[in-house]
Design a protein around this motif. Sequence first.
Motif, short mmCIF file in Angstrom:
data_model
loop_
_atom_site.label_atom_id
_atom_site.label_comp_id
_atom_site.label_asym_id
_atom_site.label_seq_id
_atom_site.Cartn_x
_atom_site.Cartn_y
_atom_site.Cartn_z
N ALA A 3 -33.69 41.94 -53.99
CA ALA A 3 -32.88 43.13 -54.26
C ALA A 3 -31.95 43.38 -53.08
O ALA A 3 -32.17 42.88 -51.97
CB ALA A 3 -33.79 44.33 -54.49
N TRP A 5 -31.50 45.84 -51.12
CA TRP A 5 -32.09 46.44 -49.93
C TRP A 5 -32.94 45.44 -49.15
O TRP A 5 -33.09 45.55 -47.93
CB TRP A 5 -32.92 47.67 -50.30
N GLN A 6 -33.51 44.45 -49.87
CA GLN A 6 -34.33 43.46 -49.19
C GLN A 6 -33.49 42.55 -48.29
O GLN A 6 -33.97 42.06 -47.27
CB GLN A 6 -35.10 42.63 -50.22
N ALA A 46 -37.58 52.45 -50.89
CA ALA A 46 -37.79 51.43 -51.91
C ALA A 46 -39.11 51.65 -52.65
O ALA A 46 -39.18 51.53 -53.87
CB ALA A 46 -37.75 50.05 -51.28
N GLU A 50 -39.62 52.64 -56.64
CA GLU A 50 -40.48 51.88 -57.54
C GLU A 50 -41.43 52.82 -58.29
O GLU A 50 -41.64 52.67 -59.51
CB GLU A 50 -41.27 50.83 -56.77
N ASN A 171 -32.76 56.51 -56.41
CA ASN A 171 -31.84 55.38 -56.28
C ASN A 171 -30.75 55.69 -55.26
O ASN A 171 -30.37 54.83 -54.44
CB ASN A 171 -31.22 55.07 -57.64
N ARG A 217 -21.70 45.28 -52.89
CA ARG A 217 -22.38 45.79 -54.07
C ARG A 217 -21.38 46.04 -55.18
O ARG A 217 -20.27 46.52 -54.92
CB ARG A 217 -23.12 47.09 -53.74
N GLY A 290 -23.86 43.90 -62.40
CA GLY A 290 -24.64 43.39 -61.29
C GLY A 290 -23.97 42.20 -60.64
O GLY A 290 -23.00 41.64 -61.15
N ALA A 294 -26.83 43.37 -56.02
CA ALA A 294 -27.44 44.45 -56.80
C ALA A 294 -27.44 44.01 -58.25
O ALA A 294 -26.39 43.85 -58.85
CB ALA A 294 -26.66 45.76 -56.63
N ARG A 295 -28.64 43.84 -58.77
CA ARG A 295 -28.74 43.27 -60.12
C ARG A 295 -28.47 44.28 -61.22
O ARG A 295 -28.25 43.90 -62.36
CB ARG A 295 -30.13 42.66 -60.31
N SER A 296 -28.47 45.56 -60.91
CA SER A 296 -28.28 46.54 -61.96
C SER A 296 -27.67 47.82 -61.38
O SER A 296 -28.27 48.46 -60.54
CB SER A 296 -29.62 46.87 -62.64
#
Length: 310
Positions: A3, A5-6, A46, A50, A171, A217, A290, A294-296
């Motif tokens: 992700a 942030w990772q 994060a 979750e 988020n 992003r 995405g 950022a996937r979404s």
Amino acid sequence: MPAFWQITEARGLQTQGVWALSPDFTVGKATLASHEAGLGALRDAATALEDLDNLLDAADADLRAEYDYFKAINPIIAGRLGGELADEDPLLGDIGQLWINPSSRPAIEQRTLKTATLWVKINAARAAEIPPQPEVVVRLTTAAAYQARWEALPAKRLEREAAAGAQRTGNSLLKAADKALDRTNKDWHQAWKSEFPAGTPEGDALAGVATAKSTPRPEVLEIATISQEGLSLRVTYVAGSGKHATVRMLDYQVEGVDGDFQQVAAEVAAGNVIGPFLPGQSVRVRTDVGNSRARSRRSAEQVVTISGAE
């Protein structure tokens, strides 16, 4: 794929390891301690997000289960109540309305209210007979239990909206923590490189810190208009939105029908036509974009009810 942030966290950990070679080094107001606090804040945000995602999923599932229950049970109740009425009973006309299969959540609510009201009327009439007749029970469910479940539905809707609001806030907090740590990572790297030249232990340690420019992003693909054409919907997009996205999707969901959102590729220039739907159906629409960072990234949901006689 990690992700967004990772990626920032991984660079922050590399930065932390090199910074420890000269722990008193500062850049602006940032210190090694504040940097470590930023790493902790990112992880905490994060983890919190979750948890909020899970709460929203649970609230969605809980609310969907209620609508599925009423959609399935209402025709069964109608059949049971109709069997208790004489052929000439005027309430049979009301029973006929309960057989219509609802296609949207507002329609399910309308049928449920009519069902609850009619069930109470029939039970009252049976109680007034001589001798009194017992109340109608459908699949071990009484009218009172059904009414209580119906009256609890608005609270479940509010719970779902509250969970969605909390998830959006979470988020935003994660993105803010990511942005702050990313800024420190980059400012520190530039300052450290200037302070400790190559050939020194501190300067050479920079080789262990990732410096490749990360993918920006993606920006949200904003919906400009949603207009009805026949029984279909035309969706257009705000010009210039959705930058840096490599995947751009349009999500739509018919309330009370689709268990999840359906996806089609967003035609950014021309717009999309989705449908056809049925009159009275409520359609939730949003975009989802995405890229590798950022996937979404989703736009705000919009709900459109298809006009026309139900």
